[in-house]
Design a protein around this motif. Structure first.
Motif, PDB file in Angstrom:
ATOM      1  N   THR A 115       8.790   4.361 -12.293  1.00 56.07           N
ATOM      2  CA  THR A 115       8.906   4.297 -13.758  1.00 56.07           C
ATOM      3  C   THR A 115      10.382   4.324 -14.188  1.00 56.07           C
ATOM      4  O   THR A 115      11.256   4.787 -13.459  1.00 56.07           O
ATOM      5  N   LEU A 173       0.854  -1.200   0.000  1.00 54.76           N
ATOM      6  CA  LEU A 173       0.000   0.000   0.000  1.00 54.76           C
ATOM      7  C   LEU A 173       0.886   1.245   0.000  1.00 54.76           C
ATOM      8  O   LEU A 173       1.123   1.851   1.048  1.00 54.76           O
ATOM      9  N   THR A 226      -1.470  -4.166  -6.253  1.00 52.33           N
ATOM     10  CA  THR A 226      -1.490  -5.503  -6.848  1.00 52.33           C
ATOM     11  C   THR A 226      -1.911  -6.520  -5.785  1.00 52.33           C
ATOM     12  O   THR A 226      -1.352  -6.544  -4.685  1.00 52.33           O
ATOM     13  N   ILE A 256      12.093   7.676 -14.093  1.00 57.38           N
ATOM     14  CA  ILE A 256      12.575   8.070 -12.758  1.00 57.38           C
ATOM     15  C   ILE A 256      13.879   7.328 -12.420  1.00 57.38           C
ATOM     16  O   ILE A 256      14.821   7.904 -11.870  1.00 57.38           O
ATOM     17  N   GLY A 309       2.684   8.941  -7.007  1.00 54.61           N
ATOM     18  CA  GLY A 309       3.228   7.730  -7.629  1.00 54.61           C
ATOM     19  C   GLY A 309       4.731   7.878  -7.684  1.00 54.61           C
ATOM     20  O   GLY A 309       5.450   7.508  -6.759  1.00 54.61           O
ATOM     21  N   SER A 310       5.220   8.529  -8.753  1.00 54.38           N
ATOM     22  CA  SER A 310       6.666   8.800  -8.842  1.00 54.38           C
ATOM     23  C   SER A 310       7.110   9.632  -7.647  1.00 54.38           C
ATOM     24  O   SER A 310       8.168   9.400  -7.069  1.00 54.38           O
ATOM     25  N   SER A 355       5.615   0.020 -13.233  1.00 56.61           N
ATOM     26  CA  SER A 355       5.532  -0.368 -11.823  1.00 56.61           C
ATOM     27  C   SER A 355       6.913  -0.292 -11.155  1.00 56.61           C
ATOM     28  O   SER A 355       7.931  -0.231 -11.845  1.00 56.61           O
ATOM     29  N   MET A 356       6.916  -0.298  -9.857  1.00 60.27           N
ATOM     30  CA  MET A 356       8.134  -0.209  -9.013  1.00 60.27           C
ATOM     31  C   MET A 356       8.905   1.085  -9.253  1.00 60.27           C
ATOM     32  O   MET A 356      10.114   1.141  -9.041  1.00 60.27           O
ATOM     33  N   ILE A 410      -3.744   3.266  -4.470  1.00 64.06           N
ATOM     34  CA  ILE A 410      -4.162   2.856  -5.812  1.00 64.06           C
ATOM     35  C   ILE A 410      -3.118   1.929  -6.442  1.00 64.06           C
ATOM     36  O   ILE A 410      -1.965   1.916  -5.981  1.00 64.06           O
ATOM     37  N   TRP A 411      -3.537   1.173  -7.446  1.00 66.61           N
ATOM     38  CA  TRP A 411      -2.688   0.212  -8.162  1.00 66.61           C
ATOM     39  C   TRP A 411      -2.183  -0.893  -7.250  1.00 66.61           C
ATOM     40  O   TRP A 411      -1.109  -1.453  -7.476  1.00 66.61           O
ATOM     41  N   TYR A 443      -5.161  -5.534 -10.093  1.00 65.84           N
ATOM     42  CA  TYR A 443      -4.907  -4.277  -9.392  1.00 65.84           C
ATOM     43  C   TYR A 443      -6.175  -3.753  -8.724  1.00 65.84           C
ATOM     44  O   TYR A 443      -7.285  -4.116  -9.114  1.00 65.84           O
ATOM     45  N   VAL A 474       3.941  -3.459 -18.427  1.00 68.19           N
ATOM     46  CA  VAL A 474       3.722  -2.764 -17.160  1.00 68.19           C
ATOM     47  C   VAL A 474       5.011  -2.652 -16.331  1.00 68.19           C
ATOM     48  O   VAL A 474       5.118  -1.784 -15.458  1.00 68.19           O
TER      49      VAL A 474
HETATM   50  C1  LIG Z   1       1.347  -3.033 -13.077  1.00 68.29           C
HETATM   51  C2  LIG Z   1       1.482  -2.101 -11.921  1.00 68.29           C
HETATM   52  C3  LIG Z   1       1.444  -2.615 -10.641  1.00 68.29           C
HETATM   53  C4  LIG Z   1       1.581  -1.769  -9.565  1.00 68.29           C
HETATM   54  N1  LIG Z   1       1.494  -2.294  -8.303  1.00 68.29           N
HETATM   55  C5  LIG Z   1       1.572  -1.463  -7.254  1.00 68.29           C
HETATM   56  C6  LIG Z   1       1.413  -1.974  -5.923  1.00 68.29           C
HETATM   57  O1  LIG Z   1       1.198  -3.183  -5.720  1.00 68.29           O
HETATM   58  N2  LIG Z   1       1.461  -1.102  -4.891  1.00 68.29           N
HETATM   59  C7  LIG Z   1       1.687   0.240  -5.083  1.00 68.29           C
HETATM   60  O2  LIG Z   1       1.750   0.964  -4.108  1.00 68.29           O
HETATM   61  N3  LIG Z   1       1.831   0.755  -6.331  1.00 68.29           N
HETATM   62  C8  LIG Z   1       1.766  -0.056  -7.422  1.00 68.29           C
HETATM   63  N4  LIG Z   1       1.890   0.460  -8.689  1.00 68.29           N
HETATM   64  C9  LIG Z   1       2.017   1.911  -8.871  1.00 68.29           C
HETATM   65  C10 LIG Z   1       3.384   2.330  -9.407  1.00 68.29           C
HETATM   66  O3  LIG Z   1       4.359   2.309  -8.413  1.00 68.29           O
HETATM   67  C11 LIG Z   1       3.183   3.734 -10.013  1.00 68.29           C
HETATM   68  O4  LIG Z   1       2.343   3.590 -11.157  1.00 68.29           O
HETATM   69  C12 LIG Z   1       4.483   4.367 -10.454  1.00 68.29           C
HETATM   70  O5  LIG Z   1       5.263   4.686  -9.342  1.00 68.29           O
HETATM   71  C13 LIG Z   1       4.221   5.647 -11.291  1.00 68.29           C
HETATM   72  O6  LIG Z   1       3.358   6.502 -10.622  1.00 68.29           O
HETATM   73  P1  LIG Z   1       2.068   7.105 -11.366  1.00 68.29           P
HETATM   74  O7  LIG Z   1       1.329   5.986 -11.992  1.00 68.29           O
HETATM   75  O8  LIG Z   1       1.351   7.954 -10.389  1.00 68.29           O
HETATM   76  O9  LIG Z   1       2.636   7.990 -12.557  1.00 68.29           O
HETATM   77  P2  LIG Z   1       3.203   9.511 -12.448  1.00 68.29           P
HETATM   78  O10 LIG Z   1       4.102   9.620 -11.265  1.00 68.29           O
HETATM   79  O11 LIG Z   1       2.036  10.438 -12.516  1.00 68.29           O
HETATM   80  O12 LIG Z   1       4.037   9.598 -13.769  1.00 68.29           O
HETATM   81  C14 LIG Z   1       3.443   9.802 -15.062  1.00 68.29           C
HETATM   82  C15 LIG Z   1       4.557   9.908 -16.084  1.00 68.29           C
HETATM   83  O13 LIG Z   1       5.381  11.065 -15.813  1.00 68.29           O
HETATM   84  C16 LIG Z   1       6.740  10.696 -15.660  1.00 68.29           C
HETATM   85  N5  LIG Z   1       7.355  11.487 -14.602  1.00 68.29           N
HETATM   86  C17 LIG Z   1       6.824  11.810 -13.399  1.00 68.29           C
HETATM   87  N6  LIG Z   1       7.696  12.553 -12.683  1.00 68.29           N
HETATM   88  C18 LIG Z   1       8.803  12.679 -13.457  1.00 68.29           C
HETATM   89  C19 LIG Z   1      10.066  13.318 -13.265  1.00 68.29           C
HETATM   90  N7  LIG Z   1      10.364  13.967 -12.137  1.00 68.29           N
HETATM   91  N8  LIG Z   1      10.982  13.242 -14.258  1.00 68.29           N
HETATM   92  C20 LIG Z   1      10.701  12.573 -15.412  1.00 68.29           C
HETATM   93  N9  LIG Z   1       9.523  11.942 -15.647  1.00 68.29           N
HETATM   94  C21 LIG Z   1       8.584  11.999 -14.673  1.00 68.29           C
HETATM   95  C22 LIG Z   1       6.713   9.229 -15.262  1.00 68.29           C
HETATM   96  O14 LIG Z   1       7.915   8.559 -15.624  1.00 68.29           O
HETATM   97  C23 LIG Z   1       5.506   8.718 -16.066  1.00 68.29           C
HETATM   98  O15 LIG Z   1       5.908   8.412 -17.377  1.00 68.29           O
HETATM   99  C24 LIG Z   1       1.768  -0.382  -9.778  1.00 68.29           C
HETATM  100  C25 LIG Z   1       1.772   0.119 -11.082  1.00 68.29           C
HETATM  101  C26 LIG Z   1       1.638  -0.721 -12.145  1.00 68.29           C
HETATM  102  C27 LIG Z   1       1.641  -0.155 -13.547  1.00 68.29           C
END
Ligand SMILES: Cc1cc2nc3c(=O)[nH]c(=O)nc-3n(C[C@H](O)[C@H](O)[C@H](O)COP(=O)(O)OP(=O)(O)OC[C@H]3O[C@@H](n4cnc5c(N)ncnc54)[C@H](O)[C@@H]3O)c2cc1C
Length: 393
Positions: free
Chosen positions: A374, A130, A164, A377, A137-138, A371-372, A161-162, A214, A367
């Motif tokens: 991007t 969680l 797994t 980052i 996210g990032s 995940s883990m 959110i997300w 998810y 994916v």
């Molecule tokens: C298949 C899958 C399973 C997952 N499972 C889990 C889970 O079990 N538990 C959990 O907690 N989370 C989980 N996640 C969430 C995952 O950790 C986040 O999706 C990831 O950290 C990216 O965050 P976001 O989706 O909010 O994208 P954002 O942070 O909004 O990013 C959107 C885009 O902008 C880019 N970006 C953002 N900031 C920057 C920066 N400073 N410099 C350059 N580029 C940037 C990113 O690279 C990305 O391309 C999962 C995600 C996926 C896809």
């Protein structure tokens, strides 16, 4: 760095392959990877069955220090992962065994170790993560879910959110703001709690093809006993420790050998215009390139194990493995889609080849770059912290 194996390790490796080959016989039809574990009851039961078989042999706690009944050698974990990956059998909780256990060993109090390590080693308790939130996210430090201490308990509110496997998991680890006015990065706690406590609502986020891995998780006045990994307010340090274990996910890397063998076998036995696909110079060249990259990724996995053994694994090393393995899996799925053409786009159909493996890997493997944390980052982290390049404004 010594990649030679001891006699004991060679014997153990034989045993890993033997047991995994046996477990493969019970694999449900079309079972493939993470999505099969969490999506269907049959897949989940198979995962738990394999977990029990591994737990009986002490393989879920393989690389733990001797005082926790492990061998203390990460290379054993890699050899075990190679055998599981080759036979495509589940049974190892990526969250509990691969991420939380080493984090607890690195940062947990004796009390937390004594309570949670046996749970994880038993294979009976499965975890979910969680962390991510709709606006964090990032930039995970921007999270807004709160955990407010009341005596020996925390009251948790917010949304994740997300997540797994939240709909299957027994317990969770997560991070929450424990001091709303506190100094950034010193204002959160890393907490463990039972997913069956009142106040938790889990809503599925399904794939386009309706598969369910998810979830969104809503936390509404969730009252839990204080089970903290690391120090209160210092959860960020624990997050970074766990992230390194998460991103150095060597299992993803080592599972590719079997995919490659299946692909080569398919190309040797399938003819186009009377000629085996394996005679097509373009296909040969692309398969050979992937084969080389898979060997490179195996070496990376061994290197990570070596760094972990010496306690020298950094976020940058882990990020490099994460980028390389996730992009290699994508390239591999893409290559197979090119080779199979329309046959690569179906599974559970009489037209599906290689048990629908290509469609599954194409859907699942993209994916990994999100995940883990991007890949963008990860590249930033390597540039800033690893190479000392300046941060862009
Ligand atoms: C298949 C899958 C399973 C997952 N499972 C889990 C889970 O079990 N538990 C959990 O907690 N989370 C989980 N996640 C969430 C995952 O950790 C986040 O999706 C990831 O950290 C990216 O965050 P976001 O989706 O909010 O994208 P954002 O942070 O909004 O990013 C959107 C885009 O902008 C880019 N970006 C953002 N900031 C920057 C920066 N400073 N410099 C350059 N580029 C940037 C990113 O690279 C990305 O391309 C999962 C995600 C996926 C896809």
């Amino acid at each position: 760095m010594d990649f030679g194996f001891t006699e004991e390790q060679k014997k153990r490796r034989q045993e890993f392959y033997k047991v995994c080959a046996e477990l493969e016989k019970y694999k449900p039809r079309g079972f493939y990877g993470l999505e099969s574990i969490y999506d269907t009851d049959e897949g989940w039961q198979y995962h738990l069955y394999c977990a029990k078989e591994f737990a009986k042999r002490g393989w879920l706690s393989l690389a733990w220090p001797a005082e926790y009944d492990g061998t203390g050698n990460m290379m054993d974990r890699v050899l075990f992962a190679e055998a599981r990956g080759y036979h495509g059998v589940p049974g190892v909780d990526i969250f509990g065994v691969q991420m939380l256990a080493p984090t607890i060993l690195a940062c947990g109090s004796e009390e937390i170790k004594r309570e949670f390590l046996p749970m994880i080693a038993s294979g009976e308790v499965q975890f979910c993560e969680l962390w991510s939130e709709p606006n964090a996210g990032s930039d995970l430090a921007a999270l807004t879910s709160t955990s407010i201490r009341q005596g020996n308990e925390f009251v948790i509110n917010g949304q994740k959110i997300w997540t797994t496997g939240a709909h299957r998991a027994h317990w969770s680890f997560g991070v929450y703001k424990d001091d709303i006015n506190g100094t950034p990065h010193h204002n959160m706690s890393f907490l463990l709690f039972d997913m069956k406590v009142p106040g938790i609502t889990i809503r599925p986020i399904k794939y386009m093809n309706n598969m369910h891995l998810y979830n969104e998780v809503f936390l509404d006045n969730v009252r839990v006993p204080a089970k903290i990994v690391g120090q209160e307010h210092e959860g960020w340090m624990v997050v970074n420790t766990l992230a390194a274990f998460e991103r150095s996910n060597i299992d993803a890397v080592v599972s590719m050998q079997r995919l490659l063998e299946d692909a080569v076998n398919y190309c040797n036995t399938t003819k186009q215009d009377g000629v085996p696909l394996a005679r097509n110079p373009l296909i040969r060249s692309r398969l050979a390139k992937i084969a080389g990259e898979i060997e490179a990724s195996r070496t990376l996995a061994y290197r990570v194990a070596d760094l972990q053994n010496r306690g020298e694994l950094t976020l940058m090393d882990a990020g490099a493995v994460k980028i390389f393995s996730s992009e290699l899996l994508e390239r591999f799925a893409s290559l197979m889609t090119d080779i199979l053409g329309p046959y690569g786009q179906v599974k559970l159909s009489r037209w599906a080849v290689m048990d629908g493996l290509c469609e599954r890997s194409y859907q699942e493997h993209f994916v990994g770059s999100i995940s883990m944390g991007t890949n963008e980052i990860q590249r930033n982290l390597i540039a800033w912290r690893g190479l000392g390049l300046p941060r862009m404004k």
